[in-house]
Design a protein around this motif. Structure first.
Motif, PDB file in Angstrom:
ATOM      1  N   ASP A   1      -5.838 -57.860  11.709  1.00 39.07           N
ATOM      2  CA  ASP A   1      -7.240 -57.929  11.302  1.00 39.07           C
ATOM      3  C   ASP A   1      -7.727 -59.381  11.390  1.00 39.07           C
ATOM      4  OD1 ASP A   1      -9.688 -57.816  10.140  1.00 39.07           O
ATOM      5  OD2 ASP A   1      -9.040 -56.860   8.268  1.00 39.07           O
ATOM      6  N   LYS A   2      -8.349 -59.696  12.520  1.00 39.68           N
ATOM      7  CA  LYS A   2      -8.748 -61.095  12.767  1.00 39.68           C
ATOM      8  C   LYS A   2      -9.881 -61.568  11.838  1.00 39.68           C
ATOM      9  CE  LYS A   2      -5.868 -61.916  16.233  1.00 39.68           C
ATOM     10  NZ  LYS A   2      -4.545 -61.426  15.800  1.00 39.68           N
ATOM     11  N   GLU A   3     -10.474 -60.622  11.096  1.00 37.63           N
ATOM     12  CA  GLU A   3     -11.498 -60.973  10.112  1.00 37.63           C
ATOM     13  C   GLU A   3     -10.989 -62.025   9.131  1.00 37.63           C
ATOM     14  OE1 GLU A   3     -13.615 -57.216   8.630  1.00 37.63           O
ATOM     15  OE2 GLU A   3     -12.922 -58.202   6.789  1.00 37.63           O
TER      16      GLU A   3
ATOM     17  N   VAL B   1      -3.049 -74.378   5.930  1.00 32.61           N
ATOM     18  CA  VAL B   1      -3.063 -73.931   7.326  1.00 32.61           C
ATOM     19  C   VAL B   1      -2.779 -72.417   7.370  1.00 32.61           C
ATOM     20  CG1 VAL B   1      -1.799 -74.089   9.531  1.00 32.61           C
ATOM     21  CG2 VAL B   1      -2.348 -76.185   8.258  1.00 32.61           C
ATOM     22  N   LEU B   2      -3.557 -71.689   8.160  1.00 33.24           N
ATOM     23  CA  LEU B   2      -3.287 -70.258   8.361  1.00 33.24           C
ATOM     24  C   LEU B   2      -2.075 -70.109   9.285  1.00 33.24           C
ATOM     25  CD1 LEU B   2      -4.171 -67.275   7.974  1.00 33.24           C
ATOM     26  CD2 LEU B   2      -5.565 -67.548  10.046  1.00 33.24           C
ATOM     27  N   ALA B   3      -1.017 -69.452   8.786  1.00 31.97           N
ATOM     28  CA  ALA B   3       0.219 -69.303   9.562  1.00 31.97           C
ATOM     29  C   ALA B   3       0.096 -68.179  10.592  1.00 31.97           C
ATOM     30  CB  ALA B   3       1.390 -69.009   8.629  1.00 31.97           C
ATOM     31  N   HIS B   4       0.745 -68.364  11.712  1.00 33.83           N
ATOM     32  CA  HIS B   4       0.863 -67.367  12.797  1.00 33.83           C
ATOM     33  C   HIS B   4      -0.231 -66.301  12.819  1.00 33.83           C
ATOM     34  CE1 HIS B   4       2.912 -65.322   9.488  1.00 33.83           C
ATOM     35  NE2 HIS B   4       3.909 -66.182   9.532  1.00 33.83           N
ATOM     36  N   PRO B   5      -1.480 -66.713  13.104  1.00 33.04           N
ATOM     37  CA  PRO B   5      -2.579 -65.735  13.144  1.00 33.04           C
ATOM     38  C   PRO B   5      -2.377 -64.664  14.213  1.00 33.04           C
ATOM     39  CG  PRO B   5      -3.297 -67.859  14.018  1.00 33.04           C
ATOM     40  CD  PRO B   5      -1.957 -68.080  13.387  1.00 33.04           C
ATOM     41  N   GLY B   6      -1.527 -64.960  15.204  1.00 33.72           N
ATOM     42  CA  GLY B   6      -1.252 -63.952  16.239  1.00 33.72           C
ATOM     43  C   GLY B   6      -0.555 -62.726  15.681  1.00 33.72           C
ATOM     44  N   LEU B   7       0.084 -62.876  14.526  1.00 31.27           N
ATOM     45  CA  LEU B   7       0.798 -61.743  13.929  1.00 31.27           C
ATOM     46  C   LEU B   7      -0.100 -60.939  12.987  1.00 31.27           C
ATOM     47  CD1 LEU B   7       4.276 -63.352  13.081  1.00 31.27           C
ATOM     48  CD2 LEU B   7       3.409 -62.455  15.238  1.00 31.27           C
ATOM     49  N   ILE B   8      -1.359 -61.399  12.845  1.00 28.56           N
ATOM     50  CA  ILE B   8      -2.277 -60.701  11.938  1.00 28.56           C
ATOM     51  C   ILE B   8      -3.202 -59.817  12.775  1.00 28.56           C
ATOM     52  CG2 ILE B   8      -4.025 -60.990  10.142  1.00 28.56           C
ATOM     53  CD1 ILE B   8      -2.960 -63.875   9.758  1.00 28.56           C
TER      54      ILE B   8
ATOM     55  N   GLU C   1      -1.893 -61.493   0.777  1.00 25.80           N
ATOM     56  CA  GLU C   1      -2.367 -60.276   1.430  1.00 25.80           C
ATOM     57  C   GLU C   1      -3.859 -60.353   1.676  1.00 25.80           C
ATOM     58  OE1 GLU C   1      -1.481 -56.595  -0.522  1.00 25.80           O
ATOM     59  OE2 GLU C   1       0.662 -56.747  -0.062  1.00 25.80           O
ATOM     60  N   TYR C   2      -4.293 -59.706   2.747  1.00 25.20           N
ATOM     61  CA  TYR C   2      -5.719 -59.519   2.995  1.00 25.20           C
ATOM     62  C   TYR C   2      -5.925 -58.043   3.287  1.00 25.20           C
ATOM     63  CZ  TYR C   2     -10.390 -60.166   4.950  1.00 25.20           C
ATOM     64  OH  TYR C   2     -11.743 -60.107   5.195  1.00 25.20           O
ATOM     65  N   LYS C   3      -6.696 -57.372   2.461  1.00 25.16           N
ATOM     66  CA  LYS C   3      -6.911 -55.929   2.594  1.00 25.16           C
ATOM     67  C   LYS C   3      -5.592 -55.183   2.816  1.00 25.16           C
ATOM     68  CE  LYS C   3     -11.695 -56.309   4.031  1.00 25.16           C
ATOM     69  NZ  LYS C   3     -12.690 -56.195   5.112  1.00 25.16           N
TER      70      LYS C   3
END
Ligand code: AMP
Ligand code: ZN
Ligand code: FE
Ligand code: FE
Length: 270
Positions: free
Chosen positions: A196-198, A187-194, A68-70
């Motif tokens: 908060d791009k921070e 590797v950061l998975a599927h950043p498009g689904l996140i 989790e992030y925030k």
């Protein structure tokens, strides 16, 4: 040399066994796959033994950690992990145990919401030692409480919904460190689904190795943006379908290892 770098087996919440998954990948003319089950390495030994019986099929040993992030879900992939590493074994065992206890708590909440369900209804869709929300969702669909898995998440299971229960998970930092310990690439998975791009800057600051640019749920413009971002920050570009078995998506996104010297080197040690 097409490798679909994001797949799940029935050792987490996918539908196929490692052998069925590898056979399907070969049928689809893939040169390899990464198996990246959520929080578990259980499929990897079986898969590894099976690929030895196949000519030149590449198996990348992987994992996908839910973090989790925030307060929002972020997934981290580990690739080329040493799945014999004792810390990895110990932590994934703990993650699995906590999933079973959490599955039982979700079922209790559903019962309080007057849903006629018990843990055996869920275990029909799951393995004894691994329960994910998708398994509970499948049971809710079968019992006609919802029309599909999405509705099950919306109505009952997603964060904030009435049957949601937290589970034990690693922090983003712990996941990256554990992947490093096992000599893997993080590797950061599927950043498009996140939303908060921070989080992207955060994982870069923690020394992430790569970013999943290609993914079934990424739009074309997102794919291009993430490739640019990877190039600017010297990150490895990865991609995969996130195949769970339901749809015909295996191999719809992949990385050609011929065009990725870093990934190629990890496979062939050249
Ligand atoms: P869990 O690991 O048990 O917390 O369940 C999370 C998994 O459920 C994710 O990795 C997805 O595969 C799936 N999932 C999460 N949200 C949804 C949704 N809205 N619809 C369908 N599947 C979902
Ligand atoms: Zn999944
Ligand atoms: Fe994921
Ligand atoms: Fe996944």
């Amino acid at each position: 040399m097409k490798v679909d770098m994001h797949t799940h087996t029935l050792y987490s919440d996918g539908l196929l066994s490692p052998k069925e998954l590898i056979d399907l990948a070969i049928e689809k003319n893939l040169s390899g796959i990464a198996i990246t089950d959520h929080d578990t390495i259980e499929a990897l030994e079986e898969a590894n033994q099976y690929v030895k019986t196949k000519d030149n099929f590449i198996l990348v040993t992987g994992i996908e950690f839910g973090c989790e992030y925030k307060g929002k879900e972020v997934h981290l992939l580990g690739y080329f992990i040493d799945y014999d590493h004792s810390d990895l074994i110990e932590i994934t065992e703990k993650l699995k145990e906590s999933r079973v206890a959490r599955g039982e708590k979700i079922v209790d909440k559903l019962i309080k919401l007057e849903v006629d369900i018990n843990i055996d209804d869920v275990k029909k869709f799951a393995r004894d030692n691994y329960i994910g929300r998708p398994h509970i969702a499948r049971a809710l669909v079968e019992k006609n409480y919802v029309k599909d898995i999405n509705e099950a998440f919306d109505k009952y299971l997603k964060k904030g919904a009435p049957a949601y229960v937290e589970r034990f998970q690693l922090s983003i930092k712990e996941s990256i460190e554990l992947i490093k310990k096992t000599k893997g690439l993080s590797v950061l998975a599927h950043p498009g689904l996140i939303k908060d791009k921070e989080v992207i800057d955060y994982v870069i600051s923690l020394g992430i190795d790569g970013i999943e640019c290609y993914h079934s749920k990424h739009k074309d413009n997102e794919i291009n943006d993430f490739i640019e971002l990877a190039k600017t920050n010297n990150l490895i570009i990865t991609g995969g379908s996130d195949f769970h078995g339901e749809e015909n998506i295996l191999g719809n996104h992949y990385i050609d290892f011929n065009h990725s010297p870093i990934l190629n080197r990890r496979v062939f040690h050249v």
